[in-house]
Design a protein around this motif. Structure first.
Motif, PDB file in Angstrom:
ATOM      1  N   GLY A   1       0.786  -1.223   0.000  1.00 65.04           N
ATOM      2  CA  GLY A   1       0.000   0.000   0.000  1.00 65.04           C
ATOM      3  C   GLY A   1       0.821   1.277   0.000  1.00 65.04           C
ATOM      4  O   GLY A   1       0.284   2.352  -0.267  1.00 65.04           O
ATOM      5  N   SER A   2       2.120   1.163   0.278  1.00 62.74           N
ATOM      6  CA  SER A   2       2.984   2.350   0.293  1.00 62.74           C
ATOM      7  C   SER A   2       3.604   2.641  -1.069  1.00 62.74           C
ATOM      8  O   SER A   2       4.271   3.660  -1.252  1.00 62.74           O
ATOM      9  N   ILE A   3       3.382   1.750  -2.043  1.00 62.99           N
ATOM     10  CA  ILE A   3       3.961   1.911  -3.380  1.00 62.99           C
ATOM     11  C   ILE A   3       3.024   2.741  -4.237  1.00 62.99           C
ATOM     12  O   ILE A   3       1.801   2.637  -4.136  1.00 62.99           O
ATOM     13  N   ASN A   4       3.587   3.582  -5.104  1.00 61.99           N
ATOM     14  CA  ASN A   4       2.757   4.477  -5.908  1.00 61.99           C
ATOM     15  C   ASN A   4       1.980   3.718  -6.980  1.00 61.99           C
ATOM     16  O   ASN A   4       2.279   2.563  -7.307  1.00 61.99           O
ATOM     17  N   GLU A   5       0.993   4.376  -7.524  1.00 58.69           N
ATOM     18  CA  GLU A   5       0.049   3.740  -8.453  1.00 58.69           C
ATOM     19  C   GLU A   5       0.716   3.231  -9.724  1.00 58.69           C
ATOM     20  O   GLU A   5       0.432   2.112 -10.178  1.00 58.69           O
ATOM     21  N   ASP A   6       1.614   4.043 -10.316  1.00 61.29           N
ATOM     22  CA  ASP A   6       2.282   3.614 -11.545  1.00 61.29           C
ATOM     23  C   ASP A   6       3.097   2.352 -11.316  1.00 61.29           C
ATOM     24  O   ASP A   6       3.086   1.428 -12.135  1.00 61.29           O
ATOM     25  N   ALA A   7       3.822   2.299 -10.190  1.00 61.61           N
ATOM     26  CA  ALA A   7       4.648   1.136  -9.898  1.00 61.61           C
ATOM     27  C   ALA A   7       3.796  -0.105  -9.655  1.00 61.61           C
ATOM     28  O   ALA A   7       4.113  -1.201 -10.140  1.00 61.61           O
ATOM     29  N   LEU A   8       2.711   0.044  -8.909  1.00 57.26           N
ATOM     30  CA  LEU A   8       1.837  -1.098  -8.654  1.00 57.26           C
ATOM     31  C   LEU A   8       1.211  -1.625  -9.943  1.00 57.26           C
ATOM     32  O   LEU A   8       1.041  -2.836 -10.112  1.00 57.26           O
TER      33      LEU A   8
ATOM     34  N   PRO B   1       9.803  12.091   3.922  1.00 58.57           N
ATOM     35  CA  PRO B   1      10.239  10.728   4.143  1.00 58.57           C
ATOM     36  C   PRO B   1      10.138  10.367   5.605  1.00 58.57           C
ATOM     37  O   PRO B   1       9.856  11.222   6.440  1.00 58.57           O
ATOM     38  N   PRO B   2      10.401   9.112   5.955  1.00 58.31           N
ATOM     39  CA  PRO B   2      10.274   8.717   7.350  1.00 58.31           C
ATOM     40  C   PRO B   2      11.258   9.445   8.257  1.00 58.31           C
ATOM     41  O   PRO B   2      12.407   9.629   7.901  1.00 58.31           O
ATOM     42  N   GLU B   3      10.747   9.875   9.411  1.00 62.57           N
ATOM     43  CA  GLU B   3      11.635  10.434  10.415  1.00 62.57           C
ATOM     44  C   GLU B   3      12.268   9.315  11.217  1.00 62.57           C
ATOM     45  O   GLU B   3      13.446   9.318  11.514  1.00 62.57           O
ATOM     46  N   SER B   4      11.492   8.350  11.577  1.00 63.59           N
ATOM     47  CA  SER B   4      12.006   7.212  12.321  1.00 63.59           C
ATOM     48  C   SER B   4      11.179   5.998  11.971  1.00 63.59           C
ATOM     49  O   SER B   4      10.094   6.111  11.419  1.00 63.59           O
ATOM     50  N   THR B   5      11.703   4.829  12.279  1.00 59.97           N
ATOM     51  CA  THR B   5      11.010   3.597  11.941  1.00 59.97           C
ATOM     52  C   THR B   5      10.894   2.723  13.168  1.00 59.97           C
ATOM     53  O   THR B   5      11.743   2.728  14.045  1.00 59.97           O
TER      54      THR B   5
ATOM     55  N   ILE C   1      -1.685  -8.094  -5.049  1.00 55.74           N
ATOM     56  CA  ILE C   1      -1.230  -6.913  -5.797  1.00 55.74           C
ATOM     57  C   ILE C   1      -2.414  -6.102  -6.281  1.00 55.74           C
ATOM     58  O   ILE C   1      -2.434  -4.868  -6.200  1.00 55.74           O
ATOM     59  N   ASN C   2      -3.436  -6.800  -6.794  1.00 53.96           N
ATOM     60  CA  ASN C   2      -4.606  -6.112  -7.322  1.00 53.96           C
ATOM     61  C   ASN C   2      -5.358  -5.352  -6.231  1.00 53.96           C
ATOM     62  O   ASN C   2      -5.826  -4.231  -6.440  1.00 53.96           O
ATOM     63  N   ALA C   3      -5.460  -5.952  -5.042  1.00 51.20           N
ATOM     64  CA  ALA C   3      -6.138  -5.285  -3.929  1.00 51.20           C
ATOM     65  C   ALA C   3      -5.388  -4.029  -3.519  1.00 51.20           C
ATOM     66  O   ALA C   3      -5.995  -2.979  -3.258  1.00 51.20           O
ATOM     67  N   ALA C   4      -4.056  -4.117  -3.457  1.00 50.36           N
ATOM     68  CA  ALA C   4      -3.254  -2.943  -3.107  1.00 50.36           C
ATOM     69  C   ALA C   4      -3.389  -1.859  -4.163  1.00 50.36           C
ATOM     70  O   ALA C   4      -3.486  -0.667  -3.849  1.00 50.36           O
ATOM     71  N   TYR C   5      -3.421  -2.277  -5.416  1.00 55.56           N
ATOM     72  CA  TYR C   5      -3.540  -1.311  -6.513  1.00 55.56           C
ATOM     73  C   TYR C   5      -4.868  -0.554  -6.456  1.00 55.56           C
ATOM     74  O   TYR C   5      -4.913   0.670  -6.571  1.00 55.56           O
ATOM     75  N   LYS C   6      -5.956  -1.300  -6.257  1.00 59.41           N
ATOM     76  CA  LYS C   6      -7.262  -0.652  -6.169  1.00 59.41           C
ATOM     77  C   LYS C   6      -7.324   0.284  -4.960  1.00 59.41           C
ATOM     78  O   LYS C   6      -7.923   1.355  -5.022  1.00 59.41           O
ATOM     79  N   HIS C   7      -6.691  -0.116  -3.858  1.00 61.06           N
ATOM     80  CA  HIS C   7      -6.664   0.721  -2.657  1.00 61.06           C
ATOM     81  C   HIS C   7      -5.937   2.044  -2.930  1.00 61.06           C
ATOM     82  O   HIS C   7      -6.414   3.117  -2.540  1.00 61.06           O
ATOM     83  N   VAL C   8      -4.792   1.972  -3.606  1.00 68.08           N
ATOM     84  CA  VAL C   8      -4.024   3.185  -3.902  1.00 68.08           C
ATOM     85  C   VAL C   8      -4.774   4.075  -4.880  1.00 68.08           C
ATOM     86  O   VAL C   8      -4.788   5.307  -4.743  1.00 68.08           O
ATOM     87  N   VAL C   9      -5.423   3.480  -5.879  1.00 69.32           N
ATOM     88  CA  VAL C   9      -6.223   4.255  -6.832  1.00 69.32           C
ATOM     89  C   VAL C   9      -7.332   5.005  -6.101  1.00 69.32           C
ATOM     90  O   VAL C   9      -7.583   6.191  -6.344  1.00 69.32           O
ATOM     91  N   GLU C  10      -7.991   4.335  -5.174  1.00 73.60           N
ATOM     92  CA  GLU C  10      -9.068   4.968  -4.418  1.00 73.60           C
ATOM     93  C   GLU C  10      -8.525   6.092  -3.537  1.00 73.60           C
ATOM     94  O   GLU C  10      -9.150   7.154  -3.416  1.00 73.60           O
ATOM     95  N   GLU C  11      -7.374   5.871  -2.933  1.00 68.30           N
ATOM     96  CA  GLU C  11      -6.759   6.928  -2.125  1.00 68.30           C
ATOM     97  C   GLU C  11      -6.428   8.145  -2.977  1.00 68.30           C
ATOM     98  O   GLU C  11      -6.612   9.287  -2.556  1.00 68.30           O
ATOM     99  N   ASN C  12      -5.926   7.916  -4.175  1.00 68.87           N
ATOM    100  CA  ASN C  12      -5.611   9.023  -5.078  1.00 68.87           C
ATOM    101  C   ASN C  12      -6.860   9.792  -5.461  1.00 68.87           C
ATOM    102  O   ASN C  12      -6.831  11.021  -5.615  1.00 68.87           O
ATOM    103  N   ARG C  13      -7.952   9.090  -5.637  1.00 74.10           N
ATOM    104  CA  ARG C  13      -9.229   9.760  -5.913  1.00 74.10           C
ATOM    105  C   ARG C  13      -9.591  10.724  -4.789  1.00 74.10           C
ATOM    106  O   ARG C  13      -9.949  11.871  -5.005  1.00 74.10           O
ATOM    107  N   GLN C  14      -9.474  10.226  -3.573  1.00 71.82           N
ATOM    108  CA  GLN C  14      -9.900  11.011  -2.418  1.00 71.82           C
ATOM    109  C   GLN C  14      -8.981  12.186  -2.129  1.00 71.82           C
ATOM    110  O   GLN C  14      -9.393  13.159  -1.521  1.00 71.82           O
TER     111      GLN C  14
END
Length: 391
Positions: free
Chosen positions: A246-253, A324-328, A272-285
């Motif tokens: 879910g952290s990967i961008n739409e084009d890459a997915l 980017p991440p400050e800490s992990t 992969i498909n579920a993650a892709y649809k999730h990212v597409v929906e996030e981009n919509r919002q």
């Protein structure tokens, strides 16, 4: 009897005439035979040396938006069907992607706002391919295992990723300053992130002097790694942590989803498909304008999109900001979670690696009339990147 004598006499006369011609031209005949034998021997040697392989070709098979090729001193407009030469630098802007085909079983997908330099030798089965990522991100897909005498490396200014047959993604960023997980401020930081979707990947980290740091590490499938190099620090931020799709961008997915149709990956189509649809929906919002069409295939819905964002591409040379991440911190299963902090990303002013290795592909026609002010993007960022470490 008279007829037989005449035939015999004529045959003898013809043989004498032929012998005379051969004798008078014996030198030319011998030279001709030697040349024929040399040609046959040369063809046999070439066939044995190259094993019947064809000359390698790299071709842009897909392009979205506007991308450019720097070839020697020339700037070319990239397009579908463009044949690439060893030494070409392919650059994309914020809204463009490029997909390159190699040997009909390998692909390089260049993501938006990226710069990639590609070196390759001519013969596929015994040759080398080096994908040098100086900015942004790229996905490499090897659908068949390489032969013993062939190599495939992706290089960033602080790492080398070596594979034999896999699908992986690499991203490189440079920051003038960065706070690590302990809160320590680092200067001149180079960060390479690698995500492995199939098989195994070898990682070699390099320090700021371009010397190898420690022994190579193995990155297993379904995991990711982060390699950090700064003025006084060289370390793995993390290694073999679960990939968060879910952290990967739409084009890459979208590209990874397509790769899963070419070969079986460690992630299933459904994941992969579920993650892709999730990212597409996030981009919509969040304001990304997306045109979506769906079609059923093997009881799954695969989404293909054409994306245009409402943000205008900038042509300023000044630093841009990102988060980017400050800490992990490690969560269950090894997945990383991050908190956010803003850092200044700037252009690196170090040695240009193509100036060190040389780029001889300059004998081209003048393509300057291909460019207009409306379609051009600044190339300063393309030619100011860190040096790629030598193996």
């Amino acid at each position: 009897m008279t007829i037989m004598k005449n035939i015999k006499a004529n045959l003898l006369a013809a043989l004498k005439s032929l012998s005379k011609v051969l004798y008078e031209n014996i030198k030319l005949i011998m030279i001709g035979m030697i040349l024929i034998l040399m040609i046959i021997a040369g063809a046999i040697l070439v066939s044995l040396y190259f094993g019947g392989d064809v000359v390698r070709q790299l071709t842009i098979t897909e392009i979205k938006g506007i991308a450019y090729i720097t070839r020697g001193t020339k700037k070319l407009s990239a397009g579908k069907g463009t044949k690439l030469m060893s030494g070409d630098i392919i650059s994309t802007n914020e809204k463009s992607t490029v997909r390159i085909s190699l040997d009909d079983d390998k692909y390089i997908f260049i993501e938006p706002d990226s710069s990639v330099y590609i070196y390759f030798t001519d013969i596929a089965s015994e040759g080398d391919i080096s994908v040098n990522l100086s900015r942004g991100a790229a996905i490499c897909e090897l659908n068949e295992k390489l032969k013993k005498k062939a190599t495939f490396n992706l290089k960033t200014p602080n790492s080398i990723v070596s594979v034999r047959g896999t699908v992986f993604r690499a991203q490189f960023d440079y920051m003038e300053s960065y706070s690590d997980s302990r809160g320590v401020e680092l200067a001149n930081v180079m960060i390479t992130q690698v995500q492995n979707f199939d098989g195994s990947v070898n990682l070699q980290l390099y320090d700021s002097s371009r010397d190898p740091f420690d022994l190579p590490k193995l990155l297993v499938e379904r995991t990711s790694a982060q390699m950090i190099t700064a003025d006084d620090v060289c370390q793995y931020g993390y290694l073999n942590y679960d990939i968060d799709l879910g952290s990967i961008n739409e084009d890459a997915l979208h590209e990874i989803l397509r790769a899963s149709n070419e070969k079986e990956l460690a992630f299933s189509h459904n994941e992969i498909n579920a993650a892709y649809k999730h990212v597409v929906e996030e981009n919509r919002q969040t304001g990304t304008v997306t045109e979506i069409s769906t079609e059923a295939s093997s009881e799954e819905i695969f989404i293909t999109t054409t994306v245009t964002t409402t943000t205008e591409a900038t042509t300023e040379e000044s630093a841009t900001t990102t988060t980017p991440p400050e800490s992990t911190e490690e969560s269950s299963g090894g997945t990383l979670r991050s908190t956010a902090k803003t850092y200044e990303y700037t252009t690196y002013s170090g040695i240009k690696w193509w100036e060190l290795t040389g780029n001889t592909n300059t004998d081209l026609d003048d393509y300057d009339d291909w460019f207009t002010e409306e379609t051009s993007i600044p190339f300063e960022a393309v030619t100011t990147v860190p040096d790629i470490p030598e193996e």
